[in-house]
Design a protein around this motif. Structure first.
Motif, PDB file in Angstrom:
ATOM      1  N   THR A  53     -93.205  39.008  -1.923  1.00 49.41           N
ATOM      2  CA  THR A  53     -93.933  39.676  -2.895  1.00 49.41           C
ATOM      3  C   THR A  53     -94.574  41.006  -2.599  1.00 49.41           C
ATOM      4  O   THR A  53     -94.178  41.880  -3.411  1.00 49.41           O
ATOM      5  N   GLN A  98     -95.324  36.434  -9.716  1.00 49.53           N
ATOM      6  CA  GLN A  98     -95.388  35.127  -9.193  1.00 49.53           C
ATOM      7  C   GLN A  98     -96.098  34.079 -10.084  1.00 49.53           C
ATOM      8  O   GLN A  98     -95.627  33.104 -10.382  1.00 49.53           O
ATOM      9  N   ASP A 178     -90.321  37.806  -9.924  1.00 51.03           N
ATOM     10  CA  ASP A 178     -91.067  37.315  -8.544  1.00 51.03           C
ATOM     11  C   ASP A 178     -91.033  35.835  -8.936  1.00 51.03           C
ATOM     12  O   ASP A 178     -92.088  35.284  -9.816  1.00 51.03           O
TER      13      ASP A 178
ATOM     14  N   GLY B 171     -98.100  33.364  -2.227  1.00 53.28           N
ATOM     15  CA  GLY B 171     -98.250  32.342  -3.323  1.00 53.28           C
ATOM     16  C   GLY B 171     -98.072  30.810  -2.674  1.00 53.28           C
ATOM     17  O   GLY B 171     -98.673  30.034  -2.978  1.00 53.28           O
TER      18      GLY B 171
HETATM   19 MG   LIG Z   1     -94.641  35.526  -2.903  1.00 53.19          MG
END
Ligand SMILES: [Mg+2]
Ligand SMILES: Nc1ncnc2c1ncn2[C@@H]1O[C@H](COP(=O)(O)OP(=O)(O)OP(=O)(O)O)[C@@H](O)[C@H]1O
Ligand SMILES: Nc1ncnc2c1ncn2[C@@H]1O[C@H](COP(=O)(O)OP(=O)(O)OP(=O)(O)O)[C@@H](O)[C@H]1O
Ligand code: SF4
Ligand code: SF4
Ligand SMILES: [Mg+2]
Lengths: 317, 333
Positions: A53, A98, A178, B171
């Motif tokens: 990312t 994301q 993403d 994430g």
């Molecule tokens: Mg990521």
């Protein structure tokens, strides 16, 4: 000339550890180089937390690199560009973040969110824009009844489709996607991947496609880069890398893929995930690599050409 | 194994940690009533892992949220019962419910931002369960237990990450923090909504193994909502498949994923891309996702079903037992 050229890109973050302790440096992106040609898709895969990312945000100049030798998009040096130049060049870029929910304005309706990039570019009149919005909603599988709903009233996958529709509506030259399909069922995912490929053919779009789903990468990407702890450890054509991975991390990654009808196979890459806050003088994968030998603990392997791909591993010296 | 409700009348407390009976949940919007969950029944046994798969927007998260009575304001449970460990969740007081949440019933939300407070370090957030639900008062003990939990879910630099804010994590790290937090209180049931969607397959694999171990050790049950049929097939005992607010197929995980009976499940499985094959274009189900404010009459899948007959647009197919599974289709069996 490639559309995007990246040489030796670094991003370090400073992280605090409680109130009293000294902050430490975290090497999120630790010297990454790659190109993306016009109309090409580079898949970016790798360990969670390995910097994917961050790489995506860096090449869009959404965050500042710590240092970089070259970062060029459409022949323009992105490290020397002023705000006006950046705004101009951003017309050619788009992004699907994301986490879709936090990237959609909660006070705007679905229709308004998808239309917004067109408004920003001064495209057409409201009727023409509405037509385009409805057309793209249809193509990403969003029922038109959702036009007047708010993001908070959508399912996770519907939010993701709104983000994709918004990113594709301007037919950008370059898009960072993403994990764009992580909340979609297999059928909707397939139709979105088909759509992205169609638009790519039609408008020569390039994608940086970040995903954990190797089968998705296999379908959408031309080349794939595998990241581990801030570095690219393998880069090559997607069919060769996924069919016959060379780097031990890529091999472990492929062996770990969960499959229908494979219950009970419990292969895993052993060992703790090492710290990102120390400086490495040896191979970062050596503490977990089944093939590690003396040399691996004495120096850091750089990316070297092996056949038609690049691999960072002493096994191939 | 997920099928009990249809077999006998509901007997709270015996064998099953969760029993859901004829549940209907509607959302009320300016534009109409969205029938997100429309007559759903299933159960989860102790130590059982039930996979929930299905179309995006078919009501999976709504179903999961209802179990802890966490639905948004514009949602109503219009019919049905949710019996958690012998107590009807739709009837108990807010006080009683608070005692259950976090301790006996833990959540991994689809959107990690729903679980994480942006202005609090993640370690303190994970430790809250210990403080409020288990009355652990020693800061030192909490710190040690949280760091141990972070290590278990493979967070690197776990001791340093205790002090990170959510935005400083990737994430997948956020997702692992939420998983660690859910596991820390050793709940009876975890509702896990897309718990591994942001994780690479190596960490996914480690977490699959970890969840299997935890189920063995503590008898934890899991409702696993996921679009990843591979993960679901490996981790679950039974699987239910949702389409347009209804369960269309329910049975043993291997049977449903390897040899699906319902036409929707068949089409879904066929859409999964393969890693070892180069194809020009992927199969996807023709037609558009249904409008839940005005769903198709009869079988809700009929406008897109390759086998649809006249009866399908007229009559809703009953949920019938075929062998050891349940299928809602006029033609199956
Ligand atoms: Mg990521
Ligand atoms: N703003 C920030 N402050 C401090 N650290 C950060 C920040 N953003 C990212 N990091 C750290 O940088 C590293 C790389 O993060 P990044 O989000 O790029 O990973 P990723 O490869 O995208 O992972 P995932 O697959 O889990 O999304 C992580 O260790 C993360 O904690
Ligand atoms: N607050 C709300 N108001 C109105 N409709 C809603 C609301 N939340 C969800 N919906 C609708 O209810 C349906 C079910 O949503 P839900 O989030 O349960 O789907 P899901 O199966 O979890 O989907 P996904 O796989 O995309 O996460 C969707 O069609 C959605 O648009
Ligand atoms: S350099 Fe050595 S330790 Fe690193 S991946 Fe190659 S064999 Fe393994
Ligand atoms: S009931 Fe009819 S339309 Fe529905 S799935 Fe079965 S065959 Fe298809
Ligand atoms: Mg959902």
């Amino acid at each position: 000339m490639p559309l995007l050229e990246v040489i030796d890109l670094y991003k370090y973050f400073t992280i605090k550890q409680g109130l009293l302790a000294k902050p430490v440096i975290l090497r999120a992106v630790d010297g990454v180089s790659f190109n993306i040609e016009e109309g090409e898709t580079l898949g970016l895969v790798g360990e969670s937390g390995s910097g994917k990312t961050t790489v995506g945000k860096l090449v869009l100049r959404l965050i500042e690199p710590t240092r970089v030798k070259k970062l060029e998009f459409m022949g323009v040096d992105l490290t020397r560009i002023d705000d006006r130049g950046l705004r101009k060049i951003r017309r050619y870029m788009s992004v699907v973040y994301q986490n879709p929910s936090s990237s959609l304005n909660p006070w705007w309706t679905v229709g308004k969110i998808i239309e917004e990039p067109l408004v920003r570019q001064g495209y057409g009149d409201p009727d023409e824009r509405r037509e385009l919005v409805e057309a793209i909603m249809e193509r990403v599988g969003l029922p038109l009844e959702l036009y007047n709903r708010y993001p908070g009233e959508l399912s996770g996958g519907q939010q993701q489709r709104v983000a994709i529709a918004r990113a594709l509506i301007t037919k950008p030259k370059f898009m960072v996607a993403d994990e764009p399909t992580s909340s979609l069922d297999a059928s909707v995912r397939a139709s979105i991947l088909n759509l992205m490929k169609e638009l790519q053919r039609e408008f020569n779009i390039s994608y940086l496609f970040i995903s954990h789903d190797l089968a998705t990468i296999r379908y959408i990407a031309d080349k794939v880069a595998v990241m581990y702890m801030g570095e690219i450890v393998e880069l090559g054509r997607v069919d060769t890398v996924l069919r016959e991975p060379l780097h031990p991390y890529t091999q472990g990654l492929l062996k770990s893929v969960p499959k229908i009808g494979k219950k009970g196979e419990r292969f895993e890459i052993k060992g703790e995930i090492p710290s990102l806050t120390i400086e490495y003088k040896h191979c970062k994968f050596s503490s977990r690599c089944p093939f590690a030998f003396e040399k691996c603990r004495a120096g850091r392997p750089g990316l070297k050409r092996v056949g038609d791909r690049l691999v960072a591993c002493f096994l191939y010296d | 194994m997920g099928l009990h409700v249809q077999d006998r009348s509901v007997q709270p407390g015996i064998g099953n940690v969760l029993e859901v009976e004829n549940l209907r949940i509607y959302y009320y919007t300016d534009i109409g009533v969205v029938r997100a969950v429309d007559g759903v029944s299933f159960s989860i046994g102790r130590g059982e892992i039930l996979g929930v798969v299905g179309e995006s927007g078919s009501g999976k998260s709504t179903l999961g949220l209802a179990i802890g009575r966490l639905l948004p304001n514009n949602a109503r449970i219009v019919d049905g019962r949710i019996v958690f460990d012998g107590r009807d969740i739709t009837r108990i007081s807010e006080d009683e419910l608070r005692k259950i949440r976090g301790k006996e019933l833990a959540y991994i939300f689809q959107d990690p931002h729903r679980s994480l407070n942006p202005v609090m370090v993640v370690g303190d957030q994970a430790g809250e369960v210990l403080y409020y639900q288990f009355n652990v008062r020693s800061k030192h003990t909490i710190l040690a237990r949280v760091i141990e939990a972070f290590r278990k879910v493979r967070i690197s630099d776990a001791d340093k990450r205790y002090h990170s804010y959510p935005h400083e994590l990737s994430g997948g790290m956020k997702q692992r923090v939420v998983i660690a937090t859910a596991l820390i209180g050793r709940p009876k049931l975890i509702v896990a909504d897309e718990p591994t969607s942001a994780l690479d397959v190596t960490i996914q694999r480690q977490l699959i193994n970890l969840l299997m171990d935890i189920r063995e050790e503590y008898g934890t049950s899991i409702m696993l909502i996921s679009h990843d049929l591979g993960v679901v097939s490996e981790l679950s005992d039974s699987v239910s498949v949702m389409y347009a607010g209804k369960i269309v197929e329910l049975g043993r995980a291997d049977a449903v994923t390897e040899d699906p009976l319902h036409p929707y499940t068949q089409a879904l499985v066929r859409s999964v891309p393969r890693i070892d094959e180069a194809v020009e274009s992927l199969y996807s189900i023709p037609g558009s996702p249904p409008n839940l404010a005005n769903p198709p009459a009869g079988c809700r899948f009929h406008p897109r079903c390759p086998y649809a007959r006249e009866i399908c647009s007229r009559e809703e197919p009953p949920f019938r037992k075929i062998g050891d599974r349940y299928v809602a289709c006029h033609l199956a069996g």
